[in-house]
Design a protein around this motif. Structure first.
Motif, PDB file in Angstrom:
ATOM      1  N   LEU A 153       0.849  -1.199   0.000  1.00 13.77           N
ATOM      2  CA  LEU A 153       0.000   0.000   0.000  1.00 13.77           C
ATOM      3  C   LEU A 153       0.886   1.251   0.000  1.00 13.77           C
ATOM      4  N   GLU A 154       0.398   2.343   0.558  1.00 23.14           N
ATOM      5  CA  GLU A 154       1.085   3.629   0.403  1.00 23.14           C
ATOM      6  C   GLU A 154       2.388   3.727   1.209  1.00 23.14           C
ATOM      7  N   GLN A 155       3.274   4.643   0.759  1.00 21.41           N
ATOM      8  CA  GLN A 155       4.529   4.907   1.469  1.00 21.41           C
ATOM      9  C   GLN A 155       4.217   5.567   2.804  1.00 21.41           C
ATOM     10  N   ILE A 156       4.874   5.078   3.878  1.00 23.66           N
ATOM     11  CA  ILE A 156       4.627   5.701   5.183  1.00 23.66           C
ATOM     12  C   ILE A 156       5.842   6.483   5.687  1.00 23.66           C
ATOM     13  N   TYR A 157       7.018   6.281   5.059  1.00 20.52           N
ATOM     14  CA  TYR A 157       8.218   6.942   5.566  1.00 20.52           C
ATOM     15  C   TYR A 157       9.268   6.951   4.472  1.00 20.52           C
ATOM     16  N   GLU A 158      10.029   8.031   4.385  1.00 16.25           N
ATOM     17  CA  GLU A 158      11.216   8.020   3.524  1.00 16.25           C
ATOM     18  C   GLU A 158      12.390   8.543   4.317  1.00 16.25           C
ATOM     19  N   GLY A 159      13.408   7.702   4.451  1.00 16.63           N
ATOM     20  CA  GLY A 159      14.630   8.111   5.144  1.00 16.63           C
ATOM     21  C   GLY A 159      15.702   8.439   4.128  1.00 16.63           C
ATOM     22  N   LYS A 160      16.963   8.544   4.606  1.00 21.04           N
ATOM     23  CA  LYS A 160      18.054   8.926   3.713  1.00 21.04           C
ATOM     24  C   LYS A 160      18.427   7.786   2.766  1.00 21.04           C
ATOM     25  N   ALA A 161      18.245   6.547   3.197  1.00 18.26           N
ATOM     26  CA  ALA A 161      18.688   5.412   2.378  1.00 18.26           C
ATOM     27  C   ALA A 161      17.572   4.427   2.035  1.00 18.26           C
ATOM     28  N   LYS A 162      16.400   4.573   2.678  1.00 13.13           N
ATOM     29  CA  LYS A 162      15.327   3.598   2.448  1.00 13.13           C
ATOM     30  C   LYS A 162      13.959   4.265   2.494  1.00 13.13           C
ATOM     31  N   LYS A 163      13.000   3.599   1.820  1.00 15.54           N
ATOM     32  CA  LYS A 163      11.596   3.993   1.945  1.00 15.54           C
ATOM     33  C   LYS A 163      10.853   2.834   2.607  1.00 15.54           C
ATOM     34  N   VAL A 164       9.792   3.143   3.316  1.00 12.68           N
ATOM     35  CA  VAL A 164       8.993   2.109   3.963  1.00 12.68           C
ATOM     36  C   VAL A 164       7.544   2.240   3.493  1.00 12.68           C
TER      37      VAL A 164
END
Ligand code: TMP
Ligand code: ASP
Length: 235
Positions: free
Chosen positions: A4-15
């Motif tokens: 489903l939808e993206q809940i977080y984007e960090g410097k090296a990964k997306k969740v």
């Protein structure tokens, strides 16, 4: 399982969220940053390497009794992991002096310690991840004493397993950073990643750096170093 939808984007990964409330999908990026995002770049192929290396090492650790968030590798860059709430501590183990330790303590890099050290940073980008001790972590309610004890035991166990693993492929595990998460039932598990982004790897014979320090310090050969580490780890 549906992503489903993206809940977080960090410097090296997306969740990304999934239709299973206990699982999330992690997607590794090629983006690289250093010095709290001050230096920005890309390391071509890094996402896929860090995904595969992390998953391999997490499975090695699971076999050695370390609980991890790993569930299933979906493809080169994407992995399903248990949904956890991340304990906001960067847990750093050092076997050999390097990096911020050498700077802070005014010693050269490469001093082999008789015993590994552990330190904690408060995971907070606005503050630049300041170094804190366990009392500070408890005072700030980042973790309980029980959780700190569990984290310490697991971190040293990870070090024992990985030091031996890397020695067998002619690599000295200089230092590394771990993050832990709490599952819905409160169990502490190893989370985040274990990769050339988050560890210092030196070739045991030549002492050549095979990790993100090549990017941080503009040493060149960044992609080759990541590819070499993947070859040694995955065989
Ligand atoms: P340091 O010597 O800069 O404190 O780094 C110690 C280890 O932690 C090193 O293996 C790199 C890793 N690390 C991260 O994974 N993320 C970070 O943001 C920093 C500063 C270090
Ligand atoms: N996580 C750090 C940052 O961008 C990078 C590092 O030095 O590993 O800020």
């Amino acid at each position: 399982m549906t992503v489903l939808e993206q809940i977080y984007e960090g410097k090296a990964k997306k969740v990304f969220k999934t239709d299973d409330p206990e699982l999330v999908l992690v997607s590794y990026k090629d983006d690289a940053t250093a010095f709290n995002g001050l230096k920005k770049g890309q390391i071509l192929g890094k996402g896929a390497i860090n995904n595969r290396v992390t998953n391999y090492l997490m499975q090695v650790l699971e076999k050695e009794g370390v609980p991890t968030h790993f569930v299933e590798e979906i493809n080169d860059r994407e992995t399903v992991v248990k949904k956890v709430s991340i304990v906001p501590l960067e847990v750093i183990i050092r076997n050999i002096s390097a990096g911020s330790f050498s700077k802070r303590c005014g010693v050269e890099e490469g001093i082999v310690f008789d015993e590994p050290t552990i330190e904690f940073s408060y995971k907070n980008d606005d503050l630049g991840d300041p170094l804190i001790n366990a009392y500070h972590a408890v005072a700030l309610k980042l973790a309980t004493w029980d959780e700190i004890e569990t984290i310490k035991k697991l971190a040293f166990r990870v070090n024992d397993v990985l030091k031996a693993f890397f020695k067998a492929v002619n690599v000295d595990l200089v230092d590394f950073k771990l993050e832990f998460g709490k599952t819905a039932d409160g169990t502490i598990v190893l989370a985040d990643e274990i990769s050339p982004d988050t560890c210092r790897f030196w070739d045991s014979t030549t002492h050549e750096k095979l990790d993100k320090d090549r990017f941080r310090r503009d040493l060149g050969g960044v992609e080759d170093a990541y590819a070499e580490m993947m070859r040694r780890i995955l065989g």
